[in-house]
Design an enzyme around this catalytic site. Structure first.
Site, PDB file in Angstrom:
ATOM      1  N   LYS A 206      -3.458  16.150  -8.200  1.00 15.26           N
ATOM      2  CA  LYS A 206      -2.311  15.808  -9.713  1.00 15.26           C
ATOM      3  C   LYS A 206      -1.659  16.775  -9.768  1.00 15.26           C
ATOM      4  O   LYS A 206      -0.351  16.734 -10.064  1.00 15.26           O
ATOM      5  CB  LYS A 206      -2.736  14.681 -10.813  1.00 15.26           C
TER       6      LYS A 206
ATOM      7  N   ASP B  59       1.310  -1.014  -0.229  1.00 13.51           N
ATOM      8  CA  ASP B  59       0.366  -0.204  -0.347  1.00 13.51           C
ATOM      9  C   ASP B  59       0.686   1.419  -0.126  1.00 13.51           C
ATOM     10  O   ASP B  59       1.473   1.412   1.090  1.00 13.51           O
ATOM     11  CB  ASP B  59      -0.799  -0.022   1.124  1.00 13.51           C
TER      12      ASP B  59
ATOM     13  N   TYR C 299      -8.708  14.410  -6.569  1.00 18.44           N
ATOM     14  CA  TYR C 299      -8.407  13.960  -7.625  1.00 18.44           C
ATOM     15  C   TYR C 299      -7.465  15.417  -8.286  1.00 18.44           C
ATOM     16  O   TYR C 299      -6.351  14.959  -7.893  1.00 18.44           O
ATOM     17  CB  TYR C 299      -9.200  13.461  -8.532  1.00 18.44           C
TER      18      TYR C 299
HETATM   19  P1  NAD Z   1      -6.066   1.263 -12.806  1.00 16.76           P
HETATM   20  O1  NAD Z   1      -7.670   1.405 -11.682  1.00 16.76           O
HETATM   21  O2  NAD Z   1      -6.215   0.443 -13.659  1.00 16.76           O
HETATM   22  O3  NAD Z   1      -4.572   1.058 -11.604  1.00 16.76           O
HETATM   23  C1  NAD Z   1      -4.194   1.404 -11.012  1.00 16.76           C
HETATM   24  C2  NAD Z   1      -3.848   0.479  -9.854  1.00 16.76           C
HETATM   25  O4  NAD Z   1      -3.384   0.693  -8.430  1.00 16.76           O
HETATM   26  C3  NAD Z   1      -4.202  -0.441  -9.767  1.00 16.76           C
HETATM   27  O5  NAD Z   1      -3.380  -2.016  -9.994  1.00 16.76           O
HETATM   28  C4  NAD Z   1      -4.479  -1.329  -8.064  1.00 16.76           C
HETATM   29  O6  NAD Z   1      -5.162  -1.863  -7.389  1.00 16.76           O
HETATM   30  C5  NAD Z   1      -3.374  -0.107  -7.617  1.00 16.76           C
HETATM   31  N1  NAD Z   1      -3.693   1.060  -6.475  1.00 16.76           N
HETATM   32  C6  NAD Z   1      -4.879   1.646  -5.691  1.00 16.76           C
HETATM   33  N2  NAD Z   1      -4.263   1.808  -4.596  1.00 16.76           N
HETATM   34  C7  NAD Z   1      -2.931   1.611  -4.373  1.00 16.76           C
HETATM   35  C8  NAD Z   1      -2.193   1.864  -3.412  1.00 16.76           C
HETATM   36  N3  NAD Z   1      -2.579   2.604  -1.942  1.00 16.76           N
HETATM   37  N4  NAD Z   1      -0.996   0.711  -3.017  1.00 16.76           N
HETATM   38  C9  NAD Z   1      -0.541   0.095  -3.920  1.00 16.76           C
HETATM   39  N5  NAD Z   1      -1.671   0.065  -5.163  1.00 16.76           N
HETATM   40  C10 NAD Z   1      -2.739   0.779  -5.664  1.00 16.76           C
HETATM   41  O7  NAD Z   1      -6.368   3.098 -13.631  1.00 16.76           O
HETATM   42  P2  NAD Z   1      -5.109   3.428 -14.363  1.00 16.76           P
HETATM   43  O8  NAD Z   1      -5.915   4.455 -14.933  1.00 16.76           O
HETATM   44  O9  NAD Z   1      -3.645   2.275 -15.021  1.00 16.76           O
HETATM   45  O10 NAD Z   1      -4.537   4.130 -13.277  1.00 16.76           O
HETATM   46  C11 NAD Z   1      -3.104   4.130 -13.141  1.00 16.76           C
HETATM   47  C12 NAD Z   1      -2.374   6.080 -12.650  1.00 16.76           C
HETATM   48  O11 NAD Z   1      -2.604   6.995 -14.465  1.00 16.76           O
HETATM   49  C13 NAD Z   1      -3.402   6.403 -11.470  1.00 16.76           C
HETATM   50  O12 NAD Z   1      -2.370   7.594 -10.617  1.00 16.76           O
HETATM   51  C14 NAD Z   1      -4.006   8.234 -12.165  1.00 16.76           C
HETATM   52  O13 NAD Z   1      -4.731   8.670 -11.583  1.00 16.76           O
HETATM   53  C15 NAD Z   1      -3.435   7.876 -13.246  1.00 16.76           C
HETATM   54  N6  NAD Z   1      -4.357   8.740 -14.838  1.00 16.76           N
HETATM   55  C16 NAD Z   1      -5.668   7.856 -15.682  1.00 16.76           C
HETATM   56  C17 NAD Z   1      -6.731   8.362 -16.434  1.00 16.76           C
HETATM   57  C18 NAD Z   1      -7.732   7.588 -17.035  1.00 16.76           C
HETATM   58  O14 NAD Z   1      -7.857   7.737 -17.587  1.00 16.76           O
HETATM   59  N7  NAD Z   1      -6.781   6.501 -17.198  1.00 16.76           N
HETATM   60  C19 NAD Z   1      -5.247   9.459 -16.770  1.00 16.76           C
HETATM   61  C20 NAD Z   1      -4.820  10.064 -15.765  1.00 16.76           C
HETATM   62  C21 NAD Z   1      -3.653   9.654 -15.326  1.00 16.76           C
END
Ligand code: NAD
Length: 252
Positions: free
Chosen positions: A161, A64, A157
């Protein structure tokens, strides 16, 4: 594919899903050895096992990122198992329900700050301590277009960011003398599980696609290519950047 990361030992957080999973596949294909961290232990160990079967040196750890003790232990175990760490993609993050700032619950605010902002700081804290004791490294933090502009209903959020972009710039300035590069990426909408938070609020894929001039949602692999470049020596003079990967969203 060029082996631009052969000999590099890289931590990927949030590696069980979405962009973290895509990055793990891309980095392994380019020759990196990997420590994959995720709160979802069974999913991340299964991904590590698949990569090992394809010939990569790869371990999966349940972590975590909002816990200092867990991050410190994971960093120690990663160094013990890989020998050293000279790269990191700090990507783990969560979304919150789309809701106006004045209606947001305190518990939701605290949780998103703990994971998205404090988690990135904790990971960098322990990674930088290790990299300073060696010959440097490259760190990429996953921010978002929400690190550059605001989206209504995503105030907490957006704040986390913007914080990731600020932390990345500060770490880049501090780390330069120790040969540590730090950059943030700022993806637009990417097809991953996190988009469910927006769907629940009635923000459809069509509406999200329309935010960018390219009028589409990205695939996680498109982000992974940029991460691999930032972690490689091909980007040796790039540090302190907040790179939009957004189909033109923030150019408008
Ligand atoms: P996702 O939900 O597919 O992946 C997120 C991963 O983080 C998951 O595997 C989850 O289990 C893990 N996670 C969550 N809380 C955690 C913790 N406390 N400790 C360790 N692991 C943890 O989503 P994603 O879109 O691949 O997100 C990845 C990053 O990209 C995030 O930081 C998100 O804010 C950012 N992001 C996403 C988007 C989008 O459109 N999907 C756009 C910009 C930025």
């Amino acid at each position: 594919m060029a082996d631009t990361l052969t000999g590099r030992h890289i931590v990927v957080t949030g590696a069980a899903s979405g962009m973290g999973h895509a990055a793990a596949l891309e980095l392994a294909a380019r020759g990196a050895s990997l420590a994959l961290w995720d709160i979802d232990f069974s999913a991340v160990t299964a991904i590590a096992e698949t990569l090992r079967q394809s010939g990569s040196l790869c371990i999966g750890l349940g972590v975590d990122v909002s816990s200092n003790a867990q991050v410190e232990e994971a960093m120690q175990r990663s160094v013990d198992l890989l020998g050293h760490v000279d790269g990191a993609f700090n990507n783990a993050g969560i979304g919150v329900p789309t809701i106006s700032l004045h209606s947001l619950d305190e518990a939701d605010f605290d949780r998103i700050v703990a994971v998205n902002l404090k988690g990135v700081w904790l990971c960098m804290k322990h990674q930088i301590q290790h990299m300073r004791s060696r010959s440097g490294g490259s760190i990429v933090n996953n921010a978002s277009v929400s690190g550059l502009v605001a989206l209504a209903g995503q105030g907490a959020y957006t704040a986390t960011k913007h914080g990731v972009v600020g932390l990345s710039k500060a770490a880049a300035v501090e780390g330069a003398a120790s040969n540590i590069r730090v950059n943030a990426i700022c993806p637009g909408a990417v097809r991953t599980a996190i988009l469910r938070h927006l769907e629940q609020a009635g923000i459809t894929d069509t509406a999200l696609a329309a935010m960018s001039p390219q009028n589409r949602i990205a695939e996680p692999s498109e982000i992974a290519h940029a991460v691999a470049w930032l972690l490689s020596q091909e980007s040796s003079f790039v540090t302190g950047a907040a790179l939009p990967i957004d189909g033109g969203w923030v150019a408008q």
